[in-house]
Scaffold this active site. Structure first.
Site, PDB file in Angstrom:
ATOM      1  N   GLU A 138     -17.615   9.736  37.341  1.00 22.17           N
ATOM      2  CA  GLU A 138     -16.211  10.223  37.602  1.00 22.17           C
ATOM      3  C   GLU A 138     -16.560  11.665  37.925  1.00 22.17           C
ATOM      4  O   GLU A 138     -15.801  12.204  39.016  1.00 22.17           O
ATOM      5  CB  GLU A 138     -15.727  10.742  35.935  1.00 22.17           C
ATOM      6  CG  GLU A 138     -14.679  11.521  35.766  1.00 22.17           C
ATOM      7  CD  GLU A 138     -14.786  12.656  34.572  1.00 22.17           C
ATOM      8  OE1 GLU A 138     -14.738  13.873  34.850  1.00 22.17           O
ATOM      9  OE2 GLU A 138     -15.074  12.038  33.454  1.00 22.17           O
ATOM     10  N   GLU A 166     -22.400  20.918  31.634  1.00 18.40           N
ATOM     11  CA  GLU A 166     -21.315  20.547  30.627  1.00 18.40           C
ATOM     12  C   GLU A 166     -21.964  20.092  29.270  1.00 18.40           C
ATOM     13  O   GLU A 166     -21.173  20.525  28.200  1.00 18.40           O
ATOM     14  CB  GLU A 166     -20.410  19.410  31.329  1.00 18.40           C
ATOM     15  CG  GLU A 166     -19.449  19.015  30.628  1.00 18.40           C
ATOM     16  CD  GLU A 166     -18.812  17.743  31.273  1.00 18.40           C
ATOM     17  OE1 GLU A 166     -17.551  17.405  30.705  1.00 18.40           O
ATOM     18  OE2 GLU A 166     -19.081  17.298  32.525  1.00 18.40           O
ATOM     19  N   ILE A 211      -0.550   9.247   2.702  1.00 22.05           N
ATOM     20  CA  ILE A 211      -1.821   9.756   2.174  1.00 22.05           C
ATOM     21  C   ILE A 211      -1.668  11.416   2.872  1.00 22.05           C
ATOM     22  O   ILE A 211      -2.310  12.310   2.124  1.00 22.05           O
ATOM     23  CB  ILE A 211      -3.048   9.062   2.776  1.00 22.05           C
ATOM     24  CG1 ILE A 211      -3.170   7.637   2.432  1.00 22.05           C
ATOM     25  CG2 ILE A 211      -4.170   9.751   2.577  1.00 22.05           C
ATOM     26  CD1 ILE A 211      -4.147   6.917   2.740  1.00 22.05           C
ATOM     27  N   GLY A 212      -1.190  11.686   4.013  1.00 22.08           N
ATOM     28  CA  GLY A 212      -1.312  12.862   4.568  1.00 22.08           C
ATOM     29  C   GLY A 212       0.017  13.725   4.085  1.00 22.08           C
ATOM     30  O   GLY A 212      -0.188  15.023   4.529  1.00 22.08           O
ATOM     31  N   HIS A 213       0.922  13.362   3.394  1.00 20.68           N
ATOM     32  CA  HIS A 213       1.660  14.258   2.907  1.00 20.68           C
ATOM     33  C   HIS A 213       1.365  15.373   2.030  1.00 20.68           C
ATOM     34  O   HIS A 213       0.263  15.236   1.434  1.00 20.68           O
ATOM     35  CB  HIS A 213       2.744  13.271   1.921  1.00 20.68           C
ATOM     36  CG  HIS A 213       4.249  13.913   2.326  1.00 20.68           C
ATOM     37  ND1 HIS A 213       4.882  14.985   1.638  1.00 20.68           N
ATOM     38  CD2 HIS A 213       5.201  13.298   2.841  1.00 20.68           C
ATOM     39  CE1 HIS A 213       6.037  15.035   1.878  1.00 20.68           C
ATOM     40  NE2 HIS A 213       6.374  14.029   2.806  1.00 20.68           N
ATOM     41  N   GLU A 214       2.162  16.503   2.131  1.00 20.13           N
ATOM     42  CA  GLU A 214       1.649  17.841   1.544  1.00 20.13           C
ATOM     43  C   GLU A 214       2.295  18.528   0.341  1.00 20.13           C
ATOM     44  O   GLU A 214       2.179  19.628   0.015  1.00 20.13           O
ATOM     45  CB  GLU A 214       1.152  18.735   2.611  1.00 20.13           C
ATOM     46  CG  GLU A 214       0.189  18.417   3.506  1.00 20.13           C
ATOM     47  CD  GLU A 214      -0.075  19.338   4.722  1.00 20.13           C
ATOM     48  OE1 GLU A 214       0.354  20.268   4.654  1.00 20.13           O
ATOM     49  OE2 GLU A 214      -0.940  19.048   5.671  1.00 20.13           O
ATOM     50  N   LEU A 229      -5.851  19.167   4.426  1.00 16.76           N
ATOM     51  CA  LEU A 229      -5.963  17.690   4.327  1.00 16.76           C
ATOM     52  C   LEU A 229      -5.457  16.976   5.613  1.00 16.76           C
ATOM     53  O   LEU A 229      -4.326  17.348   6.016  1.00 16.76           O
ATOM     54  CB  LEU A 229      -5.659  16.785   2.998  1.00 16.76           C
ATOM     55  CG  LEU A 229      -5.828  15.277   2.935  1.00 16.76           C
ATOM     56  CD1 LEU A 229      -6.198  14.837   1.520  1.00 16.76           C
ATOM     57  CD2 LEU A 229      -4.873  14.548   3.920  1.00 16.76           C
ATOM     58  N   LYS A 259      10.381  25.566  38.418  1.00 15.67           N
ATOM     59  CA  LYS A 259      11.332  25.397  37.130  1.00 15.67           C
ATOM     60  C   LYS A 259      10.686  25.269  35.946  1.00 15.67           C
ATOM     61  O   LYS A 259       9.803  24.685  35.712  1.00 15.67           O
ATOM     62  CB  LYS A 259      12.446  24.087  37.535  1.00 15.67           C
ATOM     63  CG  LYS A 259      13.155  24.104  38.824  1.00 15.67           C
ATOM     64  CD  LYS A 259      13.902  22.840  38.806  1.00 15.67           C
ATOM     65  CE  LYS A 259      14.826  22.849  40.150  1.00 15.67           C
ATOM     66  NZ  LYS A 259      15.466  21.582  40.565  1.00 15.67           N
ATOM     67  N   LYS A 306      10.559  23.642  32.529  1.00 16.43           N
ATOM     68  CA  LYS A 306      10.634  22.027  32.449  1.00 16.43           C
ATOM     69  C   LYS A 306      11.172  21.789  30.914  1.00 16.43           C
ATOM     70  O   LYS A 306      11.764  20.700  30.696  1.00 16.43           O
ATOM     71  CB  LYS A 306       9.400  21.372  32.566  1.00 16.43           C
ATOM     72  CG  LYS A 306       9.022  21.546  34.089  1.00 16.43           C
ATOM     73  CD  LYS A 306       7.550  21.000  34.424  1.00 16.43           C
ATOM     74  CE  LYS A 306       7.235  21.197  35.776  1.00 16.43           C
ATOM     75  NZ  LYS A 306       7.124  22.696  36.064  1.00 16.43           N
TER      76      LYS A 306
END
Length: 1009
Positions: free
Chosen positions: A66, A147, A296-299, A317, A887, A889
């Site tokens: 690359e 790097e 599962i990720g609800h807070e 979490l 401009k 965007k």
């Protein structure tokens, strides 16, 4: 095979671009995007091969390839031809990245006539006839090694690689994808292999037109774009490669059931539960991962995180699928632990599985919706499904649909890069929409996937500092210390009989989901201004307002700058202000999570002058959420238990700065020297230890009274609504007393910059606290003075100097001299002061690095300027002027533009056009004179300040790097400062700049009723 086309592509309703997919005769697929209004153009190529395909003898070869493709082709052999064209002609940039199974290249340039075609011609040659020059190959090996070394002390890289190291050794996922000098040169050469030859072989074997996806965005017609693509990309060879599939998951029975302990560089405490997961990329219409992660990720109250916080076990979490490659994925649940949570990590795991058990047992979760367009709650009522659950999860689909419908334009290069990758995973119709769709609810699939979240199908990573030394191993590539243990049998026994915890429950309906999507509010005709105007002015508040409809989205934002003299008055006050903000965010979490799920956001940040509250998103319920935030700001109860965990986290953040990379330290301490006031993390650490919850509770009301609020309201609201809502917020923040105003001179104070004395030449040297970091860093700054309104002479000359010299700087210091992977130059505009800096992070000795920076500035930069023809100079002027008037965007970009100019007190809303016109008036002689006056050694107005960051390992590595002794002399043999006291003594004698000047009297911006 002739070229085939397809224009049946779903797009956002506000998207006015034209799209066409073409498949060339060599089977390369290209997505063409015509945007007649765009002033930027871009292209991206995604090749379906990555580091999982690296040969065993050369880890990192795909990544190294690359790098090499940027350094010359047969048609354009000059190694910096591509980057120079993009910078000088197109005012643009390029980049690339190598992932597990794809390599992505992209660029962006101005959409001026002919520019995109020239860029495409150079870009196409990467994939037609790269040069693989021998000298470039040798030098770029050092760049890849640099790097890698910049990442060696980065915990994210360490964790990712350790996950791969501890995967099945028979699976390609276990490879080392970045590569370094050992894997790409030393080891292969010991086996009689040449790196350049391996690159050519890899390219020939893996780069084929039929596994390449191209995206081109320009203002030209689709027919013109297609003609260019056919002309320039049809000659890429089609080797009819079959893309690889990896059917087995790298986590098998030997890898599961393990606890992996890891010592981090920074002080952090994270528990990550990792489950092997099927590749669900082709199931995007069913979107099963969205559903599972949402639960599962609800807070909110009743969630995993809510209960963990209530027990004092966790700070945050996150739950997400982690894509491995075609054929395998992972599912991760990551929890940031408190000190108590670290001690009780097994309890945390038990609670997570208890919630998952609820998901398995709760039958109503099967019934959600069939698809967004035909949703009807009545469908589910006869099944016994709770209507609230049905509506709640329908709201999820609504928000996903809205996110796509009102998707605004962004940076063309990011858009093209993402779409080029998407084309491997989605059919043509869904290339843009695929990630937003939730159209095919599949209860059986969901139940099958949820069953995979089982105690016998995961491993746990526990990342935390440890003083233990027995039994720890060292990972090969990053030197990470780790230990692998079996999960305790007692834990597994508990998990095998897990029961639903009664404290868990499903979340309630979201009160912030929008229902009104008006773009033009009632009464808008009297509110139309080109730029923000002041619609309210009192001793305690100033309100700026701008109705915004050109982006065609029903969104708005409120930005409130609460000027408070106590917020940053001392290190202790600064820490208490920060603790207050973190406590508020913690207390608001269950409400703010609902808002976030409904497309709203908020932020509360500490600045030198006070607090900045930002709230934005869909207009409909934004005001409701803003009121909730404001009420909590003045009614916060400082919970002693939560205070302990918030304080722990703040201490970690302050302590962890010492483990940041040297380049971060160089930039930070340059700002620390020049900025009028900036408390260091070490000063904050000295204060935080004995701060109590009671002290914060007594302190935070003083932030709001006395104070002054300067606000900017931007979006689809009319004046009357803005004034009414703002009055409510003012009243809330003033309670329980009457608002008291600040003295006039204190309402609009701005932090200023120290002015270096003429002919200053100083070096400030600091030692990096992290003694294991392999790099040093140097930042060299030249100060020019205050911008000279009304013609902005210094400002414009600084910008033009950067336009001309930034690419030669990178080419000289990074590409040719190989000082380090991080090497760049840029203007520095800070609180009313112009300057220019050059920044390098390097393994080489800081003295040597600074000498090379100065050599570039004093010799090479002058040569570049002197060698410019009038035609080349005019091209740079035109390129810069075009960049200046780009401009906006999307709405947030416009908000940030205006808010920056309101905050700094310049009100320079016409700035881009004024500066572009002034740039067009500059001559080549102007810039050469400017350079000789401010940058050339001996220049009449040259003032130089450098910051050197020395690391113990970096200096050790620099001792034997072959640099001659003369180069290691201090550049500033007299003016070298090595202590904070020395800087304090200097600053005591320096003057302070005047700050940004207003372009017009403030009254000229009034539009009061």
């Amino acid at each position: 095979m002739n070229t085939t086309t397809n224009e049946n592509i779903d797009r956002p309703s506000i998207d006015d671009r034209q799209y066409r997919i073409v498949t060339l005769k060599n089977e390369l697929t290209a997505l063409l995007i015509s945007d007649a209004e765009s002033d930027r153009a871009s292209a991206a190529m995604d090749v379906r091969v990555g580091y999982l395909s690296d040969p065993e003898d050369a880890p990192g070869l795909a990544h190294f390839l690359e790098h090499l493709l940027f350094l010359g082709t047969e048609k354009y052999p000059k190694e910096n031809e591509y980057s120079q064209y993009l910078s000088d002609i197109g005012g643009g940039y390029s980049n690339a990245f190598t992932a597990a199974e794809n390599t992505n290249y992209y660029f962006e340039v101005a959409a001026d006539p002919g520019v995109l075609e020239g860029a495409l011609d150079r870009f196409a040659q990467f994939f037609v006839a790269p040069l693989f020059d021998e000298s470039c190959t040798e030098r770029e090996l050092n760049a890849v090694d640099s790097e890698h070394k910049k990442n060696v002390q980065d915990d994210d890289w360490r964790i990712q690689q350790l996950e791969q190291d501890l995967a099945s050794s028979n699976h390609p996922f276990s490879k080392f994808g970045t590569g370094n000098l050992d894997t790409l040169k030393t080891i292969p050469e010991s086996k009689g292999l040449k790196t350049r030859d391996m690159c050519i072989d890899f390219y020939k074997a893996n780069y084929s037109a039929n596994i390449m996806n191209l995206v081109v965005l320009g203002k030209e017609s689709l027919d013109q774009l297609q003609a260019w693509v056919e002309e320039k990309f049809s000659s890429i060879e089609n080797k009819r490669i079959v893309s690889k599939v990896f059917p087995d998951n790298p986590l098998g029975p030997s890898e599961l059931g393990k606890l992996i302990r890891m010592k981090p560089v920074k002080d952090q405490q994270n528990l990550t539960m990792i489950f092997p997961w099927p590749d669900t990329s082709k199931l995007y219409l069913k979107a099963p991962n969205n559903y599972i992660c949402h639960l599962i990720g609800h807070e909110s109250e009743g969630s995993i995180l809510s209960l963990l916080k209530e027990k004092g076990l966790a700070i945050s979490l996150a739950c997400y699928p982690s894509h491995g490659a075609t054929g395998f994925d992972f599912f991760k649940i990551q929890i940031t632990l408190s000190d108590k949570g670290l001690e009780s990590w097994q309890e945390v795991i038990i609670l997570v599985f208890s919630y998952i058990q609820m998901m398995k047992e709760c039958e109503p979760l099967q019934w959600i919706y069939d698809e967004v367009g035909s949703f009807s709650p009545s469908i589910y009522l006869n099944t016994g499904t709770d209507l609230m659950i049905v509506c709640m999860l329908h709201q999820c689909a609504i928000m996903s649909n809205l996110s796509f419908k009102y998707q605004e334009k962004g940076a063309p290069s990011s858009f093209c890069s993402a779409l080029a990758a998407n084309m491997h995973d989605y059919p043509a119709k869904h290339i843009i929409s695929g990630g937003y769709l939730m159209e095919d609810f599949d209860a059986t699939l969901l139940k099958t996937l949820i069953q995979k979240l089982s105690p016998d199908n995961f491993r746990a990573f526990l990342v935390a500092p440890s003083a233990e030394v027995e039994g720890w191993k060292t990972a090969p590539w990053y030197g990470t210390e780790f230990k692998v243990e079996e999960l305790p049998p007692s834990l597994l026994q508990t998990l095998s009989n897990i029961a639903m915890n009664p404290q868990f429950k499903l979340f309630k309906m979201n009160p912030f989901v929008p229902h009104s999507f008006d773009i033009v509010p009632d009464g808008h005709t009297v509110d139309v201004f080109e730029h923000p105007r002041i619609i309210k002015e009192t001793p305690t508040t100033r309100v700026w307002y701008l109705l915004e409809t050109k982006f065609k989205v029903p969104r708005a934002s409120f930005s409130l700058f609460i000027k408070s003299p106590v917020a940053y008055a001392s290190p202790r006050f600064s820490v208490m202000t920060n603790l207050y903000c973190e406590l508020l965010k913690d207390a608001m979490n269950e409400i703010s999570y609902y808002a976030e799920m409904a497309g709203l956001y908020y932020g509360l940040d500490v600045t030198v002058e006070g607090l900045i509250l930002s709230v934005g998103g869909y207009s409909d319920n934004l005001g409701l959420f803003l009121e909730e935030v404001a009420k909590k700001m003045v009614s916060l109860t400082v919970d002693p238990d939560r205070f302990v965990y918030i304080k722990e986290n703040c201490i970690r953040e302050y302590s962890n700065f010492g483990n940041e990379n040297p380049d971060s330290h160089a930039s930070y301490f340059m700002t620390w020297i020049l900025q009028e006031r900036l408390w260091t993390d070490s000063e904050k650490l000295q204060e935080i230890a004995d701060i109590t919850p009671e002290e914060v509770a007594r302190f935070y009301p003083t932030l709001f009274n006395p104070s002054h609020i300067e606000s900017f309201v931007h979006g689809t609201y009319n004046r009357a609504f803005v004034l009414d809502l703002h009055a409510k917020i003012e009243q809330i923040l003033a309670e329980p007393s009457v608002a008291r105003s600040l003295p006039v001179h204190a309402r609009f104070n701005a932090t200023r910059t120290f002015q270096l004395p003429e002919s200053t030449s100083l070096t400030y040297r600091r030692h990096l606290p992290n003694k294991e970091n392999l790099n040093n860093a140097v930042e060299v700054y030249f100060q020019f003075g205050e911008p000279s309104a009304p013609n902005w002479d210094l400002y414009c000359k600084t910008l033009l100097l950067d336009q001309i010299t930034s690419e030669p700087c990178f080419d000289t210091l990074r590409t040719k001299e190989q000082l380090g992977y991080i090497a760049w130059s840029a203007p520095r505009f800070a609180t009313g002061m112009c300057g220019f800096l050059v920044h390098v992070q390097s393994e080489k000795h800081p003295r040597h690095v600074e000498s090379r920076i100065l050599n570039f500035v004093e010799e090479r930069m002058g040569e570049v300027l002197e060698a410019l023809t009038e035609e080349e100079f005019s091209r740079h002027v035109s390129t810069l002027a075009t960049k200046l008037v780009q401009k906006q965007k999307y709405m947030m970009e416009a908000t940030e533009f205006y808010w920056e100019r309101i905050g700094n007190g310049s009100y320079f809303f016409e700035g881009p056009w004024v500066l572009a016109e002034r740039v067009r008036q500059l001559t080549r002689a102007d810039i050469i004179d400017f350079y000789q006056q401010f940058l050339k050694e001996g220049g009449a107005n040259r003032s130089k300040l450098s910051v050197q960051i020395w690391s113990a390992q970096g200096l050790k590595a620099a001792v034997d790097d072959g640099i001659v002794h003369e180069d290691l002399m201090d550049v500033d043999s007299v003016g070298v400062i090595t202590s904070e006291l020395g800087i304090a003594d200097l600053r005591r004698r320096w003057t302070i700049g005047g700050g940004a000047a207003s372009v017009a009297p403030i009254e000229s911006f009034f539009s009061l009723e």
